[in-house]
Motif scaffolding. Structure first.
Motif, PDB file in Angstrom:
ATOM      1  N   ALA A 233     123.566 -69.308 -32.590  1.00 56.02           N
ATOM      2  CA  ALA A 233     122.822 -68.735 -33.712  1.00 56.02           C
ATOM      3  C   ALA A 233     121.384 -69.267 -33.731  1.00 56.02           C
ATOM      4  O   ALA A 233     120.450 -68.539 -34.031  1.00 56.02           O
ATOM      5  CB  ALA A 233     123.517 -69.049 -35.028  1.00 56.02           C
ATOM      6  N   ALA A 234     121.202 -70.535 -33.399  1.00 56.79           N
ATOM      7  CA  ALA A 234     119.860 -71.117 -33.376  1.00 56.79           C
ATOM      8  C   ALA A 234     119.037 -70.543 -32.224  1.00 56.79           C
ATOM      9  O   ALA A 234     117.826 -70.420 -32.316  1.00 56.79           O
ATOM     10  CB  ALA A 234     119.956 -72.630 -33.251  1.00 56.79           C
ATOM     11  N   ALA A 235     119.691 -70.180 -31.135  1.00 59.97           N
ATOM     12  CA  ALA A 235     118.982 -69.657 -29.980  1.00 59.97           C
ATOM     13  C   ALA A 235     118.569 -68.193 -30.166  1.00 59.97           C
ATOM     14  O   ALA A 235     117.745 -67.699 -29.424  1.00 59.97           O
ATOM     15  CB  ALA A 235     119.853 -69.792 -28.740  1.00 59.97           C
ATOM     16  N   LYS A 236     119.117 -67.492 -31.147  1.00 62.91           N
ATOM     17  CA  LYS A 236     118.845 -66.076 -31.330  1.00 62.91           C
ATOM     18  C   LYS A 236     117.580 -65.782 -32.132  1.00 62.91           C
ATOM     19  O   LYS A 236     117.280 -64.634 -32.385  1.00 62.91           O
ATOM     20  CB  LYS A 236     120.036 -65.408 -32.016  1.00 62.91           C
ATOM     21  N   VAL A 237     116.831 -66.778 -32.555  1.00 66.82           N
ATOM     22  CA  VAL A 237     115.599 -66.559 -33.302  1.00 66.82           C
ATOM     23  C   VAL A 237     114.574 -65.958 -32.362  1.00 66.82           C
ATOM     24  O   VAL A 237     114.264 -66.515 -31.319  1.00 66.82           O
ATOM     25  CB  VAL A 237     115.087 -67.880 -33.915  1.00 66.82           C
ATOM     26  N   LYS A 238     114.038 -64.796 -32.723  1.00 67.59           N
ATOM     27  CA  LYS A 238     113.135 -64.057 -31.841  1.00 67.59           C
ATOM     28  C   LYS A 238     111.677 -64.363 -32.149  1.00 67.59           C
ATOM     29  O   LYS A 238     111.281 -64.429 -33.298  1.00 67.59           O
ATOM     30  CB  LYS A 238     113.397 -62.561 -31.997  1.00 67.59           C
ATOM     31  N   THR A 239     110.907 -64.516 -31.118  1.00 64.76           N
ATOM     32  CA  THR A 239     109.458 -64.663 -31.235  1.00 64.76           C
ATOM     33  C   THR A 239     108.831 -63.346 -30.799  1.00 64.76           C
ATOM     34  O   THR A 239     109.128 -62.840 -29.721  1.00 64.76           O
ATOM     35  CB  THR A 239     108.958 -65.807 -30.335  1.00 64.76           C
ATOM     36  N   PHE A 240     107.968 -62.801 -31.639  1.00 62.66           N
ATOM     37  CA  PHE A 240     107.340 -61.510 -31.369  1.00 62.66           C
ATOM     38  C   PHE A 240     105.967 -61.713 -30.735  1.00 62.66           C
ATOM     39  O   PHE A 240     105.292 -62.698 -30.998  1.00 62.66           O
ATOM     40  CB  PHE A 240     107.212 -60.714 -32.668  1.00 62.66           C
ATOM     41  N   LYS A 241     105.562 -60.744 -29.905  1.00 67.92           N
ATOM     42  CA  LYS A 241     104.272 -60.831 -29.219  1.00 67.92           C
ATOM     43  C   LYS A 241     103.104 -60.614 -30.171  1.00 67.92           C
ATOM     44  O   LYS A 241     102.054 -61.215 -30.007  1.00 67.92           O
ATOM     45  CB  LYS A 241     104.191 -59.786 -28.096  1.00 67.92           C
ATOM     46  N   ASN A 242     103.268 -59.717 -31.145  1.00 66.07           N
ATOM     47  CA  ASN A 242     102.196 -59.417 -32.079  1.00 66.07           C
ATOM     48  C   ASN A 242     102.779 -58.879 -33.385  1.00 66.07           C
ATOM     49  O   ASN A 242     103.978 -58.656 -33.493  1.00 66.07           O
ATOM     50  CB  ASN A 242     101.199 -58.417 -31.463  1.00 66.07           C
TER      51      ASN A 242
END
Length: 89
Positions: free
Chosen positions: A27-36
């Motif tokens: 669950a902790a690994a599923k945090v998404k970082t967006f490009k913009n």
């Protein structure tokens, strides 16, 4: 017979606890970082707020932001006005 039952229960407890901890790590690994912000706003129209008590410093917004500390922290650089809401619209 008692030893077999105790051994079985012990193994079930050990595997049960280890399985639960693996789910938490996923669950902790599923945090998404967006490009913009454009990409972020496709998923979260109102942006991402760090907590539910933050106030928008900018102008009026159309949408209410999604609240998630982990998601905000992963996309913190998208918060240009430093009001704890990333990519508000």
């Amino acid at each position: 017979m008692k030893k077999v039952v105790l051994l079985t229960l012990s193994l079930l407890l050990v595997f049960g606890f280890s399985y639960g901890s693996m789910e938490h790590a996923d669950a902790a690994a599923k945090v998404k970082t967006f490009k913009n912000c454009k990409e972020l706003n496709k998923v979260y129209k109102g942006g991402i707020a760090r907590n539910s008590k933050v106030k928008n410093k900018g102008g009026k917004t159309k949408y209410k932001p999604f609240v998630s500390k982990k998601l905000y922290d992963a996309n913190k650089k998208r918060d240009r006005d430093k009001d704890l809401i990333a990519c508000e619209r």
